[in-house]
Scaffold this motif. Structure first.
Motif, short mmCIF file in Angstrom:
data_model
loop_
_atom_site.label_atom_id
_atom_site.label_comp_id
_atom_site.label_asym_id
_atom_site.label_seq_id
_atom_site.Cartn_x
_atom_site.Cartn_y
_atom_site.Cartn_z
N UNK A 32 3.65 -7.89 -3.23
CA UNK A 32 2.48 -7.27 -2.68
C UNK A 32 1.31 -7.77 -3.24
N UNK A 33 0.12 -7.93 -2.43
CA UNK A 33 -1.15 -8.25 -2.79
C UNK A 33 -1.67 -7.05 -3.41
N UNK A 34 -1.41 -5.94 -3.51
CA UNK A 34 -1.91 -4.49 -3.96
C UNK A 34 -1.68 -4.54 -5.37
N UNK A 35 -2.52 -3.72 -6.17
CA UNK A 35 -2.21 -3.16 -7.46
C UNK A 35 -2.17 -1.71 -6.79
N UNK A 36 -0.83 -0.89 -6.97
CA UNK A 36 -1.01 0.29 -6.23
C UNK A 36 -0.59 1.44 -7.16
N UNK A 37 -1.49 2.45 -7.53
CA UNK A 37 -1.02 3.58 -8.23
C UNK A 37 0.28 4.34 -7.52
N UNK A 38 1.36 4.48 -8.39
CA UNK A 38 2.75 4.70 -7.88
C UNK A 38 3.51 3.81 -7.09
N UNK A 39 3.08 2.45 -7.47
CA UNK A 39 4.05 1.36 -6.85
C UNK A 39 5.51 1.49 -7.28
N UNK A 40 6.35 1.04 -6.68
CA UNK A 40 7.67 1.07 -6.44
C UNK A 40 8.41 -0.43 -7.09
N UNK A 41 7.66 -1.12 -7.73
CA UNK A 41 8.50 -2.37 -8.01
C UNK A 41 9.73 -2.09 -8.92
N UNK A 42 9.55 -1.16 -9.89
CA UNK A 42 10.49 -0.80 -10.77
C UNK A 42 11.85 -0.11 -10.12
N UNK A 43 11.69 0.04 -8.73
CA UNK A 43 12.81 0.59 -8.30
C UNK A 43 13.34 -0.17 -7.23
N UNK A 44 13.05 -1.64 -7.04
CA UNK A 44 13.59 -2.58 -6.29
C UNK A 44 15.13 -2.56 -6.54
N UNK A 45 15.49 -2.72 -7.84
CA UNK A 45 17.25 -2.94 -7.92
C UNK A 45 17.81 -1.70 -7.50
N UNK A 46 17.36 -0.50 -7.56
CA UNK A 46 17.90 0.74 -6.72
C UNK A 46 17.97 0.61 -5.34
N UNK A 47 16.94 -0.04 -4.74
CA UNK A 47 16.85 0.01 -3.39
C UNK A 47 17.95 -0.96 -2.89
N UNK A 48 18.18 -1.94 -3.53
CA UNK A 48 19.13 -2.89 -3.26
C UNK A 48 20.41 -2.47 -3.13
N UNK A 49 20.82 -1.65 -4.14
CA UNK A 49 22.06 -0.81 -4.27
C UNK A 49 22.15 0.07 -3.19
N UNK A 50 21.09 0.68 -2.58
CA UNK A 50 21.26 1.87 -1.65
C UNK A 50 21.62 0.86 -0.26
N UNK A 51 20.76 0.10 0.00
CA UNK A 51 20.98 -0.72 1.23
C UNK A 51 22.29 -1.61 1.20
N UNK A 52 23.02 -2.21 0.14
CA UNK A 52 24.02 -2.67 -0.04
C UNK A 52 25.40 -1.85 0.46
N UNK A 53 24.91 -0.20 -0.13
CA UNK A 53 26.04 0.86 0.37
C UNK A 53 26.22 1.10 1.74
N UNK A 54 25.24 0.77 2.52
CA UNK A 54 25.24 0.91 3.94
C UNK A 54 26.43 -0.11 4.88
N UNK A 55 27.13 0.54 5.23
CA UNK A 55 28.29 -0.27 5.90
C UNK A 55 27.71 -1.17 7.00
#
Length: 302
Positions: A32-55
């Motif tokens: 992202x080009x932004x520095x953003x309050x509440x940004x979710x970079x730290x959540x990306x590994x969980x996002x990958x887990x979630x999407x991989x679980x969708x059949x």
């Protein structure tokens, strides 16, 4: 995550503790080009887990409150969905996405690379009135990179000392910004951007069973301290949380929400038949905190 009023939920999750599992954000690609309050970079590994679980890979991935859009960008770059819809109500932030995804990424990258950043030049740009979308996009990037914490809401101001006494240039990395913007521009055909209300877009897609929604409203609910923080951080900080949960519950697609960890949000989640789990994070001051992941099914969360 033990709240005395919600003992009925503890039996679901009290055998799981995420309190000391904080993701190292340096291990996540910074897109992202932004520095953003509440940004979710730290959540990306969980996002990958979630999407991989969708059949079946989602046809459409929808981020109704895009902000810095690190999640939507990750999904598009890594092809976790066929197409990504980003929605943002804030016109300053929207201008950046309209410019990059509208075919003007190269212009914006060049504008950043060729800008001589000084106190005077920054103040001159930020004081100017413009209705031109791409000039507003440059203003927004400039403000985001030279204001305290990247905060765009009214009341924020320019960095003074900055990191290592570098002042305004502390967060101004023109080559890095240009590279990120050009990279996004190269895959712009994978995106649709909507400047508008995220809840309305969710309503329009409510029957799409092949959609996946990542819902991270940059607004706060619960106690007055949280609401004051929302007012300080975001231009649009008020939202109908009951309506958002109601639409999420009725949506046919896959849903993942993130919210502040509070009894109010746990109660709201229970009322709409969602499950919750804590996830550890660090804020911009490196204080360890927790947020709630909210979904119909969290079996993938390990």
């Amino acid at each position: 995550m033990k709240h005395s009023n919600f003992g009925y939920q503890l039996t679901l999750f009290d055998d799981f503790d995420t309190s000391d599992r904080v993701v190292n954000v340096a291990s996540v690609p910074q897109r992202s080009p932004f520095r953003y309050p509440g940004g979710k970079t730290w959540l990306i590994p969980r996002i990958r887990q979630w999407l991989a679980s969708i059949k079946k890979k989602p046809t459409t991935f929808i981020e109704p409150f895009a902000g810095g859009a690190i999640v939507g960008l990750t999904v598009a770059f890594e092809k976790h969905a066929e197409h990504v819809i980003l929605v943002e109500l804030d016109k300053q932030v929207a201008a950046v996405w309209q410019t990059i995804l509208g075919g003007e990424a190269e212009w914006l990258a060049d504008r950043i690379l060729n800008f001589d950043l000084t106190q005077t030049s920054v103040q001159e740009i930020l004081a100017s009135e413009t209705s031109n979308i791409r000039e507003k996009a440059f203003q927004t990037i400039l403000k985001n990179r030279t204001y305290h914490g990247g905060i765009l809401a009214p009341g924020s101001g320019l960095i003074k000392k900055g990191e290592s006494g570098k002042g305004l240039k502390s967060r101004w990395y023109p080559q890095t910004l240009a590279n990120r913007i050009r990279s996004i521009g190269q895959i712009r055909n994978r995106f649709t951007f909507i400047c508008g209300d995220g809840i309305s877009v969710m309503k329009d897609c409510i029957d799409d069973k092949n959609a996946a929604f990542f819902i991270d409203p940059p607004y706060t609910a619960g106690n007055q301290k949280s609401k004051r923080a929302g007012r300080r951080l975001y231009t649009h900080y008020e939202i109908d949380h009951d309506l958002l949960f109601d639409i999420s519950e009725k949506s046919s697609g896959n849903i993942l929400l993130t919210y502040e960890n509070s009894p109010d949000i746990e109660e709201l989640s229970n009322r709409h038949f969602f499950k919750t789990k804590c996830v550890a994070m660090k804020n911009t001051h490196h204080d360890k905190m927790t947020e709630l992941l909210i979904s119909r099914d969290l079996h993938w969360f390990k």
